[in-house]
Design a protein around this motif. Structure first.
Motif, PDB file in Angstrom:
ATOM      1  N   VAL A 134      11.339  35.381 -29.645  1.00 47.31           N
ATOM      2  CA  VAL A 134      10.237  36.134 -29.038  1.00 47.31           C
ATOM      3  C   VAL A 134       9.401  35.238 -28.125  1.00 47.31           C
ATOM      4  CG1 VAL A 134      10.105  37.858 -30.857  1.00 47.31           C
ATOM      5  CG2 VAL A 134       8.786  35.744 -31.091  1.00 47.31           C
ATOM      6  N   LEU A 135       9.533  33.926 -28.298  1.00 46.30           N
ATOM      7  CA  LEU A 135       8.781  32.985 -27.466  1.00 46.30           C
ATOM      8  C   LEU A 135       9.517  31.656 -27.470  1.00 46.30           C
ATOM      9  CD1 LEU A 135       6.174  32.478 -25.815  1.00 46.30           C
ATOM     10  CD2 LEU A 135       5.060  31.794 -27.934  1.00 46.30           C
ATOM     11  N   ILE A 136       9.581  31.011 -26.305  1.00 50.30           N
ATOM     12  CA  ILE A 136      10.334  29.759 -26.206  1.00 50.30           C
ATOM     13  C   ILE A 136       9.649  28.838 -25.195  1.00 50.30           C
ATOM     14  CG2 ILE A 136      11.885  30.599 -24.384  1.00 50.30           C
ATOM     15  CD1 ILE A 136      14.165  29.055 -25.811  1.00 50.30           C
ATOM     16  N   THR A 137       9.732  27.535 -25.432  1.00 51.20           N
ATOM     17  CA  THR A 137       9.104  26.592 -24.509  1.00 51.20           C
ATOM     18  C   THR A 137       9.779  26.613 -23.154  1.00 51.20           C
ATOM     19  OG1 THR A 137      10.503  24.867 -25.506  1.00 51.20           O
ATOM     20  CG2 THR A 137       8.210  25.002 -26.244  1.00 51.20           C
ATOM     21  N   GLU A 138      11.106  26.777 -23.155  1.00 45.62           N
ATOM     22  CA  GLU A 138      11.844  26.799 -21.883  1.00 45.62           C
ATOM     23  C   GLU A 138      13.200  27.450 -22.111  1.00 45.62           C
ATOM     24  OE1 GLU A 138      13.294  23.669 -18.373  1.00 45.62           O
ATOM     25  OE2 GLU A 138      12.261  22.944 -20.170  1.00 45.62           O
ATOM     26  N   SER A 139      13.493  28.497 -21.338  1.00 48.02           N
ATOM     27  CA  SER A 139      14.793  29.171 -21.477  1.00 48.02           C
ATOM     28  C   SER A 139      15.911  28.250 -21.014  1.00 48.02           C
ATOM     29  CB  SER A 139      14.809  30.464 -20.660  1.00 48.02           C
ATOM     30  OG  SER A 139      13.867  31.378 -21.158  1.00 48.02           O
ATOM     31  N   ARG A 140      17.044  28.324 -21.705  1.00 46.95           N
ATOM     32  CA  ARG A 140      18.196  27.482 -21.350  1.00 46.95           C
ATOM     33  C   ARG A 140      19.479  28.288 -21.462  1.00 46.95           C
ATOM     34  NH1 ARG A 140      16.521  22.504 -20.563  1.00 46.95           N
ATOM     35  NH2 ARG A 140      14.884  21.527 -21.836  1.00 46.95           N
ATOM     36  N   SER A 141      20.405  28.009 -20.549  1.00 47.60           N
ATOM     37  CA  SER A 141      21.717  28.627 -20.594  1.00 47.60           C
ATOM     38  C   SER A 141      22.753  27.513 -20.597  1.00 47.60           C
ATOM     39  CB  SER A 141      21.913  29.552 -19.384  1.00 47.60           C
ATOM     40  OG  SER A 141      23.183  30.162 -19.428  1.00 47.60           O
ATOM     41  N   MET A 142      23.462  27.375 -21.729  1.00 46.99           N
ATOM     42  CA  MET A 142      24.449  26.311 -21.884  1.00 46.99           C
ATOM     43  C   MET A 142      25.811  26.918 -22.174  1.00 46.99           C
ATOM     44  SD  MET A 142      22.000  23.760 -24.097  1.00 46.99           S
ATOM     45  CE  MET A 142      20.910  25.041 -24.727  1.00 46.99           C
ATOM     46  N   LYS A 143      26.849  26.098 -22.138  1.00 45.86           N
ATOM     47  CA  LYS A 143      28.193  26.638 -22.292  1.00 45.86           C
ATOM     48  C   LYS A 143      28.430  27.215 -23.688  1.00 45.86           C
ATOM     49  CE  LYS A 143      30.467  22.280 -23.585  1.00 45.86           C
ATOM     50  NZ  LYS A 143      31.567  21.358 -23.248  1.00 45.86           N
ATOM     51  N   ASP A 144      27.711  26.701 -24.681  1.00 44.55           N
ATOM     52  CA  ASP A 144      27.943  27.161 -26.046  1.00 44.55           C
ATOM     53  C   ASP A 144      26.857  28.094 -26.583  1.00 44.55           C
ATOM     54  OD1 ASP A 144      25.926  25.240 -26.430  1.00 44.55           O
ATOM     55  OD2 ASP A 144      27.428  23.695 -26.819  1.00 44.55           O
ATOM     56  N   ARG A 145      25.765  28.275 -25.838  1.00 47.69           N
ATOM     57  CA  ARG A 145      24.706  29.168 -26.314  1.00 47.69           C
ATOM     58  C   ARG A 145      23.700  29.463 -25.197  1.00 47.69           C
ATOM     59  NH1 ARG A 145      20.267  25.938 -29.715  1.00 47.69           N
ATOM     60  NH2 ARG A 145      20.297  23.953 -28.617  1.00 47.69           N
TER      61      ARG A 145
END
Length: 668
Positions: A134-145
């Motif tokens: 619901v809240l995150i310091t910084e969104s990330r898109s990685m190969k495994d997640r």
């Protein structure tokens, strides 16, 4: 240089700090760049704990007064406050032997989870009961997640813990490294310091190829690693390793070190982590506090550079114009003769015959160019070019040059004055920046006593007196801090601080009662009403109850007093506020003048008046500076003075000690 906590560090830290975390109430939340700072409160502890969660680096508790700037990153900060403020930390757990920590929160009727990832590119996030972010310091898109709001949280891929691996699996995993040490780090997941230690325990050359390690060595390495981890978790030996005065790493045990390294031991592993990252925290606090100031300095510096460019061009032109003016003045007769000839020639024979005029004067003068359309010609004389006009006489040319000199001199003067003003402003901002840096560093190194978040004083006889700063503190004092034998005081007016004398079971004399009564009288509505004096009553804590008599209603924040009230009549509303040196820091103290004067480096005496607390506080800081107490003035936060002032006031006395000139000020 070590940059982050290992899974072993986390394991040791949680074992050490779990009792403080579980059951703690999240009192407030601050965002410092990418770090989340939770201000925690526990019923069984005085004061606050500050839990710092820095994704990709560390989690630690500090007792320093961080005081993050509240005005920056307000949007992000408010979102974090909505999600976790007023929650209770029910439990804390580590994900296997990984650098991931889960804080399980009870937020009203909801269950949430705060995740702290300390591995590279780690994040901090809040999950709902379903496990969605619901809240995150910084969104990330990685190969495994993928980590972003609205998706189910997925932890980083985990490896099988080395303690669960068979000998064959351990041998296979060792081969992922170029040498034995790297195999233990990469394949088994051991922290580098643990890998170094177990290799030495097994008397194996650390540079040996993993392919040449037999099963007996592997079993030894596993056994020693398990033994080391178990011993470190049970009985850590925290330290920081310094090389040439620079911190290189923090560890829960003494690692193998290079020659010349200095090892500083700590009682708690958290203290080692906190000390190691203190400089980084200081940098982040300074960065946030000075963001606007630094932007203003940068803007002013660009303006100064622009002025310098304009001044340079103006001064260059001024030098050229002055040189032309000088030539015109010293060679006026010659130039006048030439100019008359040129004017006559142009009118009679045209521009092509202008050069004939040179023969009629001297040879060191030359017509270097003509512009018939403008009626102008250029004369080169004594290395200087003069532009003359056949429609104007030399007096007009001379007056134009004088006028231009005056204009340029005025332009340069104004520009230099503006530059001086801007440079002074920059210097003021830089001084303010340095003071802010110094104050933040000083604040981080300071560890206030638990009672300093209240109004407080020590009486002449050594009794601690504490008073609530608001209604919630009043109740907290009575419920959490007052013992049955303590004395409770209150001004005889509706709306006042609850004052507690911590007796420690001792008898309290009349002098102590009267000194404590000053706080009760001054921190009441009587001050704002402009009273000169007011009665104060006192009772034992055991006479105070939060239950109303049958059939009656007790307003929130109120309490009942049963039994006899003891009165101190006519307590004068006169409060001394000063600064004392306490250990290696300065702190603001309050009380009657008799108690404050004994300890303060400088103090002021206030009575009810018409000057607001902020102005009074600023005046006091300025008086400190004028008295030669510049360091004190820089380190004491003006807000710490302001919050101690009961309301609109008047300064009736200011005194600085230690040989400094005392000052009486009847006007404030």
């Amino acid at each position: 240089m070590k940059n982050s906590m290992s899974w072993l560090d986390i394991k040791v830290w949680l074992e050490e700090q779990r009792h403080l975390l579980e059951g703690a109430f999240i009192d407030n939340v601050f965002v410092l760049n990418n770090s989340i700072v939770l201000r925690l409160r526990r019923r069984d502890l005085h004061g606050h704990l500050w839990l710092i969660i820095e994704p990709g680096r560390r989690i630690s508790i500090t007792y320093a007064q961080i005081k993050p700037p509240d005005s920056h990153s307000s949007g992000k900060q408010q979102m974090w406050r909505r999600m976790v403020r007023d929650c209770v930390i029910q439990s804390v757990e580590q994900l296997d032997l990984e650098r991931v920590v889960f804080f399980n929160l009870k937020c009203g009727n909801e269950i949430r989870r705060l995740v702290a990832e300390l591995l590279p590119r780690g994040i901090a996030c809040v999950l709902n009961e379903e496990g969605k972010i619901v809240l995150i310091t910084e969104s990330r898109s990685m190969k495994d997640r993928v980590l972003k709001p609205g998706v189910m949280y997925s932890p980083p891929p985990t490896r099988k813990p080395f303690i669960e691996m068979s000998v064959n699996e351990l041998v296979q995993m060792l081969s992922t490294g170029k040498d034995l040490i790297r195999g233990l780090i990469k394949g088994w997941g051991l922290p580098p310091e643990v890998a170094e230690a177990v290799v030495r325990m097994c008397n194996v050359e650390k540079s040996v190829s993993p392919m040449n390690v037999d099963s007996n060595v592997v079993e030894c390495l596993k056994s020693k690693a398990l033994e080391l981890v178990e011993n470190v978790v049970k009985k850590p030996d925290p330290c920081i390793v310094y090389v040439e005065g620079s911190p290189q790493g923090f560890y829960p045990f003494t690692p193998l070190t290079h020659s010349g390294a200095e090892i500083r031991k700590f009682e708690k592993f958290n203290d080692a982590v906190d000390e190691y990252f203190r400089a980084l925290l200081e940098h982040e606090l300074v960065q946030q506090a000075l963001r606007e100031v630094e932007a203003e300095i940068s803007k002013l510096q660009k303006s100064v550079e622009d002025i310098e460019r304009r001044v340079s061009l103006a001064q260059r032109e001024l030098e050229e114009v002055r040189r032309r003016l000088e030539v015109l003045e010293t060679r006026y007769a010659l130039l006048d003769e030439l100019h008359r000839c040129v004017v006559y020639t142009v009118r009679g024979r045209g521009w092509d015959s202008v050069t004939s005029c040179i023969n009629s004067v001297e040879v060191d003068i030359k017509v270097s160019g003509v512009e018939p359309s403008k009626g102008q010609y250029v004369v080169l004389i004594d290395g200087v070019e003069l532009v003359l006009d056949v429609r104007r006489d030399l007096v007009e040319v001379y007056n134009d040059l004088r006028k231009r000199v005056s204009e340029l001199e005025s332009t340069v003067k104004r520009a230099l004055e503006e530059k001086e003003r801007l440079v002074n402003k920059i210097n003021e901002l830089r001084l303010r920046s340095e003071v802010t840096r110094k104050r933040i560093r000083y604040t981080l190194q300071s560890k206030p006593e638990w009672y300093e978040r209240f109004h407080w004083t020590y009486t002449t006889t050594g009794f601690l007196v504490i008073a609530g700063r608001d209604a919630s503190q009043n109740i907290s004092l009575l419920k959490r801090y007052a013992e049955p034998s303590d004395i409770v005081m209150h001004a005889d007016i509706q709306g006042a601080s609850t004052v507690i004398i911590k007796t420690g079971g001792r008898e309290v004399d009349e002098e102590t009662l009267r000194e404590a009564a000053v706080l009760a009288a001054c921190y009441s509505k009587a001050w704002k009403a402009g009273y000169g004096a007011i009665d104060v009553f006192w009772v034992k804590r055991e006479q105070v109850s939060f239950s109303a008599p049958s059939g009656e209603y007790l307003p929130k924040g109120s309490f009942m007093v049963y039994g006899k009230k003891n009165y101190i009549r006519g307590v004068r509303l006169e409060l001394a506020i000063g600064v004392e040196k306490y250990g290696d820091r300065y702190r603001v103290i309050v009380g009657p003048e008799t108690t404050v004067a004994r300890k303060a480096l400088a103090y002021m005496v206030l009575i009810p008046g018409d000057i607001d607390p902020s102005s009074i506080a600023k005046s006091f800081i300025e008086k400190l500076r004028e008295s030669g107490l510049r360091e004190v003035a820089e380190l004491i936060d003006v807000n710490e003075v302001s919050v101690r002032i009961p309301g609109r006031s008047k300064i009736v006395k200011y005194l600085a000690k230690e040989g400094l000139a005392g000052k009486e000020d009847a006007n404030g």
